[in-house]
Motif scaffolding. Structure first.
Motif, PDB file in Angstrom:
ATOM      1  N   ALA A 151       0.836  -1.201   0.000  1.00 34.03           N
ATOM      2  CA  ALA A 151       0.000   0.000   0.000  1.00 34.03           C
ATOM      3  C   ALA A 151       0.869   1.248   0.000  1.00 34.03           C
ATOM      4  CB  ALA A 151      -0.919  -0.003   1.224  1.00 34.03           C
ATOM      5  N   GLY A 152       1.922   1.233   0.817  1.00 31.47           N
ATOM      6  CA  GLY A 152       2.818   2.375   0.847  1.00 31.47           C
ATOM      7  C   GLY A 152       3.528   2.581  -0.470  1.00 31.47           C
ATOM      8  N   LEU A 153       3.947   1.495  -1.096  1.00 28.67           N
ATOM      9  CA  LEU A 153       4.624   1.602  -2.379  1.00 28.67           C
ATOM     10  C   LEU A 153       3.688   2.097  -3.474  1.00 28.67           C
ATOM     11  CD1 LEU A 153       6.661  -1.666  -1.996  1.00 28.67           C
ATOM     12  CD2 LEU A 153       7.628   0.625  -2.097  1.00 28.67           C
ATOM     13  N   LEU A 154       2.439   1.643  -3.445  1.00 30.11           N
ATOM     14  CA  LEU A 154       1.455   2.160  -4.401  1.00 30.11           C
ATOM     15  C   LEU A 154       1.251   3.657  -4.214  1.00 30.11           C
ATOM     16  CD1 LEU A 154      -1.171  -0.731  -4.247  1.00 30.11           C
ATOM     17  CD2 LEU A 154      -0.055   0.062  -6.343  1.00 30.11           C
ATOM     18  N   ALA A 155       1.166   4.082  -2.954  1.00 24.39           N
ATOM     19  CA  ALA A 155       0.953   5.510  -2.676  1.00 24.39           C
ATOM     20  C   ALA A 155       2.129   6.353  -3.142  1.00 24.39           C
ATOM     21  CB  ALA A 155       0.712   5.706  -1.181  1.00 24.39           C
ATOM     22  N   GLY A 156       3.330   5.805  -3.081  1.00 25.87           N
ATOM     23  CA  GLY A 156       4.509   6.567  -3.477  1.00 25.87           C
ATOM     24  C   GLY A 156       5.054   6.216  -4.837  1.00 25.87           C
ATOM     25  N   ALA A 157       4.313   5.444  -5.635  1.00 22.79           N
ATOM     26  CA  ALA A 157       4.846   4.947  -6.906  1.00 22.79           C
ATOM     27  C   ALA A 157       5.195   6.071  -7.882  1.00 22.79           C
ATOM     28  CB  ALA A 157       3.846   3.983  -7.549  1.00 22.79           C
ATOM     29  N   ALA A 158       4.355   7.100  -7.969  1.00 20.28           N
ATOM     30  CA  ALA A 158       4.644   8.200  -8.896  1.00 20.28           C
ATOM     31  C   ALA A 158       5.923   8.915  -8.492  1.00 20.28           C
ATOM     32  CB  ALA A 158       3.465   9.169  -8.949  1.00 20.28           C
ATOM     33  N   GLN A 159       6.114   9.119  -7.195  1.00 22.88           N
ATOM     34  CA  GLN A 159       7.337   9.749  -6.694  1.00 22.88           C
ATOM     35  C   GLN A 159       8.544   8.869  -6.969  1.00 22.88           C
ATOM     36  OE1 GLN A 159       7.317  10.434  -2.461  1.00 22.88           O
ATOM     37  NE2 GLN A 159       9.511  10.854  -2.389  1.00 22.88           N
ATOM     38  N   THR A 160       8.417   7.584  -6.708  1.00 18.70           N
ATOM     39  CA  THR A 160       9.522   6.664  -6.899  1.00 18.70           C
ATOM     40  C   THR A 160       9.964   6.615  -8.362  1.00 18.70           C
ATOM     41  OG1 THR A 160       8.814   5.274  -5.060  1.00 18.70           O
ATOM     42  CG2 THR A 160      10.250   4.254  -6.676  1.00 18.70           C
ATOM     43  N   THR A 161       8.998   6.592  -9.277  1.00 21.54           N
ATOM     44  CA  THR A 161       9.318   6.494 -10.702  1.00 21.54           C
ATOM     45  C   THR A 161       9.536   7.856 -11.351  1.00 21.54           C
ATOM     46  OG1 THR A 161       6.933   6.420 -11.210  1.00 21.54           O
ATOM     47  CG2 THR A 161       8.079   4.314 -10.966  1.00 21.54           C
ATOM     48  N   LYS A 162       9.483   8.921 -10.527  1.00 21.79           N
ATOM     49  CA  LYS A 162       9.730  10.286 -10.993  1.00 21.79           C
ATOM     50  C   LYS A 162       8.755  10.711 -12.088  1.00 21.79           C
ATOM     51  CE  LYS A 162      14.590  10.019  -9.657  1.00 21.79           C
ATOM     52  NZ  LYS A 162      15.998  10.183 -10.058  1.00 21.79           N
ATOM     53  N   VAL A 163       7.501  10.254 -11.956  1.00 21.45           N
ATOM     54  CA  VAL A 163       6.442  10.646 -12.886  1.00 21.45           C
ATOM     55  C   VAL A 163       5.620  11.721 -12.182  1.00 21.45           C
ATOM     56  CG1 VAL A 163       4.445   9.868 -14.218  1.00 21.45           C
ATOM     57  CG2 VAL A 163       6.442   8.385 -13.964  1.00 21.45           C
ATOM     58  N   GLN A 164       5.973  12.973 -12.392  1.00 21.20           N
ATOM     59  CA  GLN A 164       5.371  14.080 -11.657  1.00 21.20           C
ATOM     60  C   GLN A 164       3.870  14.177 -11.927  1.00 21.20           C
ATOM     61  OE1 GLN A 164       7.241  17.849 -12.388  1.00 21.20           O
ATOM     62  NE2 GLN A 164       6.102  18.912 -10.792  1.00 21.20           N
ATOM     63  N   GLY A 165       3.088  14.188 -10.855  1.00 14.98           N
ATOM     64  CA  GLY A 165       1.644  14.275 -11.003  1.00 14.98           C
ATOM     65  C   GLY A 165       1.026  13.017 -11.562  1.00 14.98           C
ATOM     66  N   GLY A 166       1.749  11.925 -11.538  1.00 15.12           N
ATOM     67  CA  GLY A 166       1.258  10.689 -12.136  1.00 15.12           C
ATOM     68  C   GLY A 166       0.381   9.871 -11.219  1.00 15.12           C
ATOM     69  N   THR A 167      -0.223   8.849 -11.782  1.00 18.43           N
ATOM     70  CA  THR A 167      -1.048   7.910 -11.042  1.00 18.43           C
ATOM     71  C   THR A 167      -0.681   6.484 -11.455  1.00 18.43           C
ATOM     72  OG1 THR A 167      -2.793   7.954 -12.730  1.00 18.43           O
ATOM     73  CG2 THR A 167      -2.990   9.515 -10.892  1.00 18.43           C
ATOM     74  N   VAL A 168      -1.088   5.529 -10.642  1.00 19.66           N
ATOM     75  CA  VAL A 168      -0.886   4.121 -10.983  1.00 19.66           C
ATOM     76  C   VAL A 168      -1.993   3.708 -11.950  1.00 19.66           C
ATOM     77  CG1 VAL A 168      -0.781   1.757 -10.115  1.00 19.66           C
ATOM     78  CG2 VAL A 168       0.212   3.625  -8.764  1.00 19.66           C
ATOM     79  N   THR A 169      -1.627   3.404 -13.183  1.00 24.26           N
ATOM     80  CA  THR A 169      -2.627   3.007 -14.177  1.00 24.26           C
ATOM     81  C   THR A 169      -3.028   1.550 -14.019  1.00 24.26           C
ATOM     82  OG1 THR A 169      -0.862   2.490 -15.762  1.00 24.26           O
ATOM     83  CG2 THR A 169      -1.854   4.701 -15.855  1.00 24.26           C
ATOM     84  N   HIS A 170      -2.086   0.710 -13.636  1.00 22.92           N
ATOM     85  CA  HIS A 170      -2.389  -0.685 -13.363  1.00 22.92           C
ATOM     86  C   HIS A 170      -1.246  -1.309 -12.588  1.00 22.92           C
ATOM     87  CE1 HIS A 170      -0.175  -0.766 -17.186  1.00 22.92           C
ATOM     88  NE2 HIS A 170       0.131  -2.041 -16.952  1.00 22.92           N
ATOM     89  N   ALA A 171      -1.541  -2.408 -11.922  1.00 23.58           N
ATOM     90  CA  ALA A 171      -0.542  -3.131 -11.141  1.00 23.58           C
ATOM     91  C   ALA A 171      -0.793  -4.620 -11.330  1.00 23.58           C
ATOM     92  CB  ALA A 171      -0.616  -2.756  -9.667  1.00 23.58           C
TER      93      ALA A 171
END
Length: 278
Positions: A212-232
Protein backbone atom coordinates in the motif's frame (compact mmCIF):
# COMPACT_ATOMS: atom_id res chain seq x y z
CA UNK A 1 39.47 -7.57 -1.61
CA UNK A 2 41.08 -6.88 1.76
CA UNK A 3 38.77 -7.18 4.74
CA UNK A 4 37.99 -4.03 6.74
CA UNK A 5 36.73 -3.58 10.26
CA UNK A 6 33.27 -3.04 8.78
CA UNK A 7 33.08 -6.33 6.87
CA UNK A 8 31.35 -8.34 9.59
CA UNK A 9 28.62 -5.80 10.38
CA UNK A 10 25.19 -7.23 9.63
CA UNK A 11 23.38 -5.64 6.69
CA UNK A 12 19.86 -4.20 6.98
CA UNK A 13 17.10 -4.23 4.36
CA UNK A 14 17.86 -0.55 3.70
CA UNK A 15 21.51 -1.39 3.01
CA UNK A 16 20.48 -4.09 0.53
CA UNK A 17 18.11 -1.59 -1.11
CA UNK A 18 20.96 0.94 -1.42
CA UNK A 19 23.12 -1.63 -3.20
CA UNK A 20 20.23 -2.58 -5.50
CA UNK A 21 20.00 1.12 -6.34
CA UNK A 22 23.69 1.19 -7.20
CA UNK A 23 23.24 -1.84 -9.44
CA UNK A 24 20.21 -0.34 -11.22
CA UNK A 25 22.12 2.86 -11.89
CA UNK A 26 25.14 0.91 -13.12
CA UNK A 27 22.92 -1.01 -15.54
CA UNK A 28 21.47 2.24 -16.88
CA UNK A 29 24.94 3.78 -17.13
CA UNK A 30 26.30 0.83 -19.10
CA UNK A 31 28.69 -0.45 -16.44
CA UNK A 32 26.81 -3.74 -16.05
CA UNK A 33 25.22 -6.07 -18.57
CA UNK A 34 21.71 -7.41 -18.00
CA UNK A 35 23.18 -10.74 -16.89
CA UNK A 36 25.61 -9.11 -14.46
CA UNK A 37 22.84 -6.91 -13.06
CA UNK A 38 20.52 -9.87 -12.47
CA UNK A 39 23.23 -11.94 -10.81
CA UNK A 40 24.44 -9.14 -8.55
CA UNK A 41 20.91 -8.10 -7.57
CA UNK A 42 20.17 -11.65 -6.49
CA UNK A 43 23.40 -11.66 -4.47
CA UNK A 44 22.53 -8.32 -2.85
CA UNK A 45 19.10 -9.52 -1.72
CA UNK A 46 20.76 -12.53 -0.02
CA UNK A 47 23.71 -10.66 1.52
CA UNK A 48 23.99 -10.82 5.30
CA UNK A 49 26.93 -8.49 5.96
CA UNK A 50 28.65 -5.34 4.71
CA UNK A 51 31.53 -7.50 3.54
CA UNK A 52 29.25 -9.45 1.20
CA UNK A 53 27.71 -6.21 -0.10
CA UNK A 54 31.17 -4.65 -0.62
CA UNK A 55 32.10 -7.51 -2.94
CA UNK A 56 29.01 -6.82 -5.06
CA UNK A 57 29.49 -3.10 -5.74
CA UNK A 58 33.21 -2.60 -5.09
CA UNK A 59 34.04 -1.96 -8.75
CA UNK A 60 31.18 0.51 -9.33
CA UNK A 61 31.08 4.29 -9.14
CA UNK A 62 28.91 5.69 -6.33
CA UNK A 63 26.11 8.24 -6.92
CA UNK A 64 25.99 11.44 -4.85
CA UNK A 65 22.86 10.53 -2.92
CA UNK A 66 24.39 7.27 -1.64
CA UNK A 67 27.94 8.38 -0.91
CA UNK A 68 27.18 8.80 2.80
CA UNK A 69 24.98 5.72 3.15
CA UNK A 70 26.21 3.28 5.81
CA UNK A 71 26.82 0.62 3.19
CA UNK A 72 29.37 2.88 1.42
CA UNK A 73 32.68 2.91 3.28
CA UNK A 74 34.55 6.23 3.57
CA UNK A 75 37.69 4.79 2.03
CA UNK A 76 35.81 3.62 -1.05
CA UNK A 77 34.27 6.84 -2.38
CA UNK A 78 34.69 7.20 -6.12
CA UNK A 79 33.80 9.57 -8.97
CA UNK A 80 30.04 9.94 -9.22
CA UNK A 81 27.89 10.62 -12.26
CA UNK A 82 24.34 9.42 -11.69
CA UNK A 83 21.48 8.87 -9.25
CA UNK A 84 20.20 5.52 -8.05
CA UNK A 85 16.42 5.34 -8.61
CA UNK A 86 15.81 2.61 -6.03
CA UNK A 87 17.26 4.82 -3.28
CA UNK A 88 13.91 6.67 -3.05
CA UNK A 89 11.77 3.57 -2.76
CA UNK A 90 11.93 3.21 1.00
CA UNK A 91 11.04 6.86 1.60
CA UNK A 92 8.17 6.58 -0.85
CA UNK A 93 6.85 3.54 0.99
CA UNK A 94 6.57 5.51 4.23
CA UNK A 95 4.23 7.99 2.56
CA UNK A 96 1.49 5.36 2.27
CA UNK A 97 2.00 3.50 5.53
CA UNK A 98 -1.22 4.83 7.04
CA UNK A 99 -3.19 3.69 4.02
CA UNK A 100 -1.62 0.25 4.24
CA UNK A 101 -2.27 -0.09 7.94
CA UNK A 102 -6.02 -0.33 7.52
CA UNK A 103 -5.88 -3.11 4.93
CA UNK A 104 -4.24 -6.01 6.74
CA UNK A 105 -7.37 -6.74 8.77
CA UNK A 106 -9.46 -6.73 5.60
CA UNK A 107 -7.16 -9.18 3.82
CA UNK A 108 -6.73 -11.53 6.78
CA UNK A 109 -10.11 -11.38 8.48
CA UNK A 110 -12.87 -14.03 8.22
CA UNK A 111 -15.91 -13.09 6.18
CA UNK A 112 -18.22 -11.55 8.77
CA UNK A 113 -21.39 -9.58 8.06
CA UNK A 114 -20.67 -5.92 7.53
CA UNK A 115 -16.99 -6.36 6.58
CA UNK A 116 -15.68 -5.68 3.07
CA UNK A 117 -15.65 -8.97 1.20
CA UNK A 118 -18.57 -10.38 3.23
CA UNK A 119 -21.18 -10.10 0.49
CA UNK A 120 -22.60 -13.12 -1.31
CA UNK A 121 -21.15 -14.14 -4.65
CA UNK A 122 -24.00 -12.72 -6.68
CA UNK A 123 -24.59 -9.58 -4.64
CA UNK A 124 -23.04 -6.52 -6.33
CA UNK A 125 -20.99 -4.08 -4.26
CA UNK A 126 -21.54 -0.33 -4.47
CA UNK A 127 -18.48 0.48 -2.35
CA UNK A 128 -15.52 -1.06 -4.16
CA UNK A 129 -12.52 1.21 -3.49
CA UNK A 130 -10.10 2.23 -6.22
CA UNK A 131 -8.37 -1.08 -6.86
CA UNK A 132 -4.90 0.34 -7.57
CA UNK A 133 -4.61 1.58 -3.97
CA UNK A 134 -3.65 -0.27 -0.82
CA UNK A 135 -7.24 -0.24 0.37
CA UNK A 136 -8.36 -1.59 -2.99
CA UNK A 137 -5.76 -4.36 -2.97
CA UNK A 138 -6.77 -5.50 0.52
CA UNK A 139 -10.45 -5.35 -0.39
CA UNK A 140 -9.89 -7.38 -3.55
CA UNK A 141 -7.95 -10.13 -1.75
CA UNK A 142 -10.82 -10.49 0.74
CA UNK A 143 -13.35 -10.62 -2.12
CA UNK A 144 -11.22 -13.16 -3.97
CA UNK A 145 -11.03 -15.49 -0.98
CA UNK A 146 -14.79 -15.22 -0.47
CA UNK A 147 -15.43 -16.08 -4.12
CA UNK A 148 -13.01 -18.95 -4.70
CA UNK A 149 -12.28 -20.26 -1.21
CA UNK A 150 -8.52 -19.77 -1.74
CA UNK A 151 -6.09 -17.05 -2.78
CA UNK A 152 -4.21 -18.83 -5.59
CA UNK A 153 -3.91 -17.41 -9.10
CA UNK A 154 -1.70 -17.56 -12.18
CA UNK A 155 -1.73 -13.79 -12.66
CA UNK A 156 -3.74 -10.84 -11.36
CA UNK A 157 -3.85 -7.39 -13.00
CA UNK A 158 -5.52 -4.54 -11.13
CA UNK A 159 -6.88 -1.45 -12.87
CA UNK A 160 -8.54 1.42 -10.97
CA UNK A 161 -12.08 0.08 -11.55
CA UNK A 162 -11.65 -3.62 -12.37
CA UNK A 163 -9.34 -6.63 -12.06
CA UNK A 164 -8.38 -9.35 -14.55
CA UNK A 165 -7.54 -12.78 -13.13
CA UNK A 166 -6.12 -15.96 -14.66
CA UNK A 167 -6.44 -19.15 -12.58
CA UNK A 168 -7.50 -22.81 -12.79
CA UNK A 169 -11.14 -23.08 -13.82
CA UNK A 170 -13.48 -23.55 -10.89
CA UNK A 171 -15.34 -26.47 -12.48
CA UNK A 172 -12.32 -28.01 -14.25
CA UNK A 173 -8.81 -27.68 -12.73
CA UNK A 174 -7.35 -29.06 -15.96
CA UNK A 175 -8.49 -25.86 -17.74
CA UNK A 176 -7.47 -22.22 -17.35
CA UNK A 177 -10.17 -19.60 -16.75
CA UNK A 178 -10.02 -15.84 -17.04
CA UNK A 179 -12.20 -13.75 -14.76
CA UNK A 180 -13.21 -10.10 -14.75
CA UNK A 181 -13.94 -8.45 -11.39
CA UNK A 182 -15.69 -5.10 -10.95
CA UNK A 183 -17.68 -5.85 -7.81
CA UNK A 184 -18.69 -9.27 -9.16
CA UNK A 185 -16.58 -12.05 -10.65
CA UNK A 186 -17.53 -12.85 -14.24
CA UNK A 187 -15.79 -15.62 -16.18
CA UNK A 188 -14.85 -14.45 -19.67
CA UNK A 189 -13.04 -17.41 -21.25
CA UNK A 190 -11.93 -20.96 -20.45
CA UNK A 191 -9.00 -22.65 -22.17
CA UNK A 192 -8.68 -26.46 -21.95
CA UNK A 193 -5.44 -28.39 -21.72
CA UNK A 194 -3.88 -26.58 -18.76
CA UNK A 195 -0.24 -27.66 -18.34
CA UNK A 196 0.53 -29.31 -15.00
CA UNK A 197 3.66 -27.19 -14.44
CA UNK A 198 1.88 -23.81 -14.54
CA UNK A 199 3.12 -21.78 -11.57
CA UNK A 200 0.53 -20.24 -9.27
CA UNK A 201 1.03 -17.38 -6.83
CA UNK A 202 -0.69 -16.86 -3.48
CA UNK A 203 -2.26 -13.46 -2.88
CA UNK A 204 -2.35 -14.19 0.87
CA UNK A 205 1.46 -13.96 0.97
CA UNK A 206 1.40 -10.30 -0.12
CA UNK A 207 2.38 -7.79 2.57
CA UNK A 208 -0.57 -5.50 1.93
CA UNK A 209 0.52 -2.61 4.22
CA UNK A 210 3.99 -2.53 2.64
CA UNK A 211 2.56 -2.67 -0.89
CA UNK A 212 0.00 0.00 0.00
CA UNK A 213 2.82 2.37 0.85
CA UNK A 214 4.62 1.60 -2.38
CA UNK A 215 1.46 2.16 -4.40
CA UNK A 216 0.95 5.51 -2.68
CA UNK A 217 4.51 6.57 -3.48
CA UNK A 218 4.85 4.95 -6.91
CA UNK A 219 4.64 8.20 -8.90
CA UNK A 220 7.34 9.75 -6.69
CA UNK A 221 9.52 6.66 -6.90
CA UNK A 222 9.32 6.49 -10.70
CA UNK A 223 9.73 10.29 -10.99
CA UNK A 224 6.44 10.65 -12.89
CA UNK A 225 5.37 14.08 -11.66
CA UNK A 226 1.64 14.28 -11.00
CA UNK A 227 1.26 10.69 -12.14
CA UNK A 228 -1.05 7.91 -11.04
CA UNK A 229 -0.89 4.12 -10.98
CA UNK A 230 -2.63 3.01 -14.18
CA UNK A 231 -2.39 -0.69 -13.36
CA UNK A 232 -0.54 -3.13 -11.14
CA UNK A 233 0.12 -6.83 -11.65
CA UNK A 234 0.89 -9.78 -9.41
CA UNK A 235 2.82 -12.16 -11.62
CA UNK A 236 5.96 -14.19 -12.17
CA UNK A 237 8.74 -12.27 -13.93
CA UNK A 238 9.71 -14.19 -17.07
CA UNK A 239 13.17 -12.55 -17.04
CA UNK A 240 13.95 -13.54 -13.45
CA UNK A 241 16.16 -16.44 -12.49
CA UNK A 242 14.64 -19.90 -12.15
CA UNK A 243 12.92 -20.39 -8.83
CA UNK A 244 12.41 -16.67 -8.18
CA UNK A 245 9.18 -15.79 -6.43
CA UNK A 246 6.33 -13.70 -7.82
CA UNK A 247 6.60 -9.93 -8.11
CA UNK A 248 4.22 -6.99 -7.84
CA UNK A 249 4.65 -4.60 -10.77
CA UNK A 250 3.24 -1.06 -10.59
CA UNK A 251 2.92 1.12 -13.71
CA UNK A 252 2.59 4.90 -13.54
CA UNK A 253 1.86 7.62 -16.09
CA UNK A 254 0.87 11.28 -16.25
CA UNK A 255 -0.88 13.57 -18.73
CA UNK A 256 2.46 14.70 -20.16
CA UNK A 257 3.17 11.17 -21.34
CA UNK A 258 5.87 10.30 -18.80
CA UNK A 259 5.65 6.77 -17.49
CA UNK A 260 7.49 4.37 -15.28
CA UNK A 261 7.28 1.12 -13.39
CA UNK A 262 8.26 -0.13 -9.96
CA UNK A 263 8.85 -3.85 -9.41
CA UNK A 264 8.94 -5.28 -5.90
CA UNK A 265 8.62 -8.63 -4.19
CA UNK A 266 5.39 -9.64 -2.45
CA UNK A 267 7.11 -8.56 0.79
CA UNK A 268 7.65 -5.07 -0.62
CA UNK A 269 11.38 -5.47 -1.28
CA UNK A 270 12.44 -3.16 -4.15
CA UNK A 271 13.78 -5.00 -7.19
CA UNK A 272 13.76 -2.51 -10.06
CA UNK A 273 12.61 0.96 -11.12
CA UNK A 274 12.12 1.88 -14.79
CA UNK A 275 11.53 5.45 -15.93
CA UNK A 276 10.49 6.51 -19.45
CA UNK A 277 10.10 10.18 -20.37
CA UNK A 278 7.24 11.27 -22.60
Amino acid sequence: MAATRYSGIRARDTDRADVCGLLDAALTDGQLTEEEHAARTAQAMRAKSFGELDDIFGDLQIPDDLVDAPVVRVDRRRPRRWLAPLAVVVAAAVAGAVVGGITRGVADSPKLPGLPGARGHSEPSEHVPMLTTGAGLGYFIAEYRAEFGDTKADEVTLYPEYVLVTRPARDNPAATARYHYDGNFDKSTTTPGRKPDVRTLDLATMDVPALAGLLAGAAQTTKVQGGTVTHAAAEFDSSATAGAGPVFRMHTTNQAGASGSLIVSFAGEPLRVNVTTG
